[in-house]
Design a protein around this motif. Structure first.
Motif, PDB file in Angstrom:
ATOM      1  N   LYS A   7      51.887 -12.336  33.163  1.00 23.92           N
ATOM      2  CA  LYS A   7      51.454 -11.670  34.802  1.00 23.92           C
ATOM      3  C   LYS A   7      52.073 -12.410  35.604  1.00 23.92           C
ATOM      4  CE  LYS A   7      48.341 -12.502  38.145  1.00 23.92           C
ATOM      5  NZ  LYS A   7      47.790 -13.526  38.742  1.00 23.92           N
ATOM      6  N   GLY A 151      40.994 -11.471  42.709  1.00 26.31           N
ATOM      7  CA  GLY A 151      42.407 -12.316  41.744  1.00 26.31           C
ATOM      8  C   GLY A 151      42.106 -11.852  40.923  1.00 26.31           C
ATOM      9  N   ASP A 154      44.303 -11.404  36.813  1.00 25.83           N
ATOM     10  CA  ASP A 154      44.532 -11.926  35.562  1.00 25.83           C
ATOM     11  C   ASP A 154      43.504 -11.726  34.798  1.00 25.83           C
ATOM     12  OD1 ASP A 154      45.956 -14.117  37.207  1.00 25.83           O
ATOM     13  OD2 ASP A 154      43.673 -15.661  37.605  1.00 25.83           O
TER      14      ASP A 154
HETATM   15 MG    MG Z   1      45.730 -14.889  41.920  1.00 32.01          MG
END
Ligand code: MG
Ligand code: ASP
Length: 406
Positions: A7, A151, A154
């Motif tokens: 990632k 976020g 992830d």
């Molecule tokens: Mg992040």
């Protein structure tokens, strides 16, 4: 040959030059014989900009359309990386969440992954391609696009690593690993080779921004080996693993801090059953999260002082809510202070060591730093202190637990 999910976060794909560097990095792994699946964020700042666009529309934004808009940045980066890889002679194609599909529940803006159909990805990998997956996106009920919370790339990466039975999930970011403390504050901070899921989870919820807490939780549950490492160079980062894999268990593995705290004190609150519920119930109804709480014993058996913390962003609303209910709650004064910081020591080793909290209190006392509120869990001790003492407190604690590098 290893199967790896990699990632790259927003700063790693911030522009075309960065995307080229990512492609080169991926090509090196492919040339080394590894089977790589890439998961990407949007270019740094793009999601914020999309969120801002939706706010400017005004009125009540349809949360299903909100997800259509804010998920757009990942479509751009994944297409650009697939193109760049092809240009370097590495067969590649992009995959949007709905094309895989990554199925989620219908909680728009914060959806949870329910299942991932890896059939097409497996075929793509078998053809020798590098799948480039747009992170953050899912497909909800009624074929609507969903997003996994800020976020959330992830989480996409970890969930894919689990579904593909990958050997490892590498989270490439703008730091080269997880540190014993913020290196910008503590010059002697060290990069940790290993840390446990639980510690990482605690750190994520205590304000460390390296990983989305939900992704760590998922990795722990599914046993995905996670590595946090830099986007540049090939140096190993920090592995996040089960406790059994950490040989030397320190009492404390890291010191974290969170500035985003504000303190509220209500003085002379009635000391009788139901008071806490009547204070905190309405705050919860307004989605104001209360974090640390202390209540004193009452000297006179009738009233007591109550202190608690909320995030700084919620302070005004919390104060307004309490002031509106002043007559019902019957407190004497309402005091608030946003010049506070929460400093925490985290470590799974403290389960089996006595005196960890004491060492913290002593180190702070030696520095003349006053502790305003304390809270603990099995693997952390947090204190609320005056914000001006942040650097001094963290540096002293880092030393007190023997975390300083030579
Ligand atoms: Mg992040
Ligand atoms: N682009 C999304 C965000 O900024 C998802 C991510 O980067 O993980 O929150």
């Amino acid at each position: 040959m290893a199967r790896i999910v990699k990632k790259f976060g927003g700063t790693s794909v911030a522009d075309i030059d960065h995307i080229k560097a990512v492609a080169e990095r991926v090509k090196r792994e492919v040339d080394a014989g590894h089977q790589v699946t890439v998961v990407l964020s949007a270019m740094a700042g793009v999601t914020d900009q999309m969120v801002d666009h939706t706010r400017r529309v005004g009125g009540l934004v349809d949360d299903r359309e909100y997800d259509v808009v804010v998920s757009a940045g990942e479509q751009v980066t994944s297409g650009l990386l697939a193109m760049t890889l092809q240009d370097m002679g590495v067969p590649s194609r992009s995959w949007l969440g709905w094309q895989i599909p990554i199925r989620t529940d219908g909680v728009h803006g914060k959806a949870r992954i329910e299942s991932i159909d890896t059939g097409e990805l497996e075929k793509s990998l078998a053809r020798g391609e590098v799948p480039v997956v747009a992170g953050f996106q899912g497909l909800g009920p009624g074929n609507r696009i969903t997003t996994l919370g800020r976020g959330g790339t992830d989480t996409t990466a970890v969930a894919l690593a689990a579904a593909l039975n990958a050997e490892r999930c590498d989270i490439h970011t703008d730091v080269d690993g997880v540190y014993t403390a913020d290196p910008r504050i503590v010059a002697k901070a060290r990069k940790l080779d290993r840390i446990t899921y639980e510690e990482m989870l605690e750190m994520a919820s205590l304000g460390a921004k390296v990983l989305q807490a939900r992704a760590v939780e998922l990795a722990m549950k599914r046993g995905v080996r996670l590595q946090v490492l830099s986007s540049h160079g090939d140096a190993p980062g920090t592995m996040i693993v089960h406790e059994e894999e950490v040989m030397e268990k320190q009492q404390v593995s890291s010191i974290t801090y969170k500035r985003d705290e504000a303190k509220i004190t209500l003085t002379r609150v009635a000391d009788r059953p139901g008071v806490a519920a009547s204070i905190f119930g309405p705050l919860a109804d307004d989605s104001i999260n209360v974090d640390m709480i202390v209540q004193n014993v009452s000297a006179d058996g009738k009233t007591t002082d109550l202190t608690f913390t909320v995030t700084r962003a919620d302070l005004q609303r919390a104060v307004a809510s309490l002031e509106n209910r002043r007559d019902d709650l019957g407190y004497a004064d309402l005091l608030s202070d946003s010049n506070v910081v929460k400093v925490s020591v985290v470590g799974v080793g403290m389960r089996s060591h006595a005196g960890v909290a004491q060492r913290m209190f002593k180190a702070l006392a030696d520095e003349g730093i006053n502790i305003q509120v304390i809270s603990t869990s099995e693997i952390k001790v947090s204190v609320l202190i005056d914000e001006a003492s942040t650097e001094r407190a963290i540096t002293a604690l880092h030393d007190a637990y023997g975390l300083d590098a030579e």
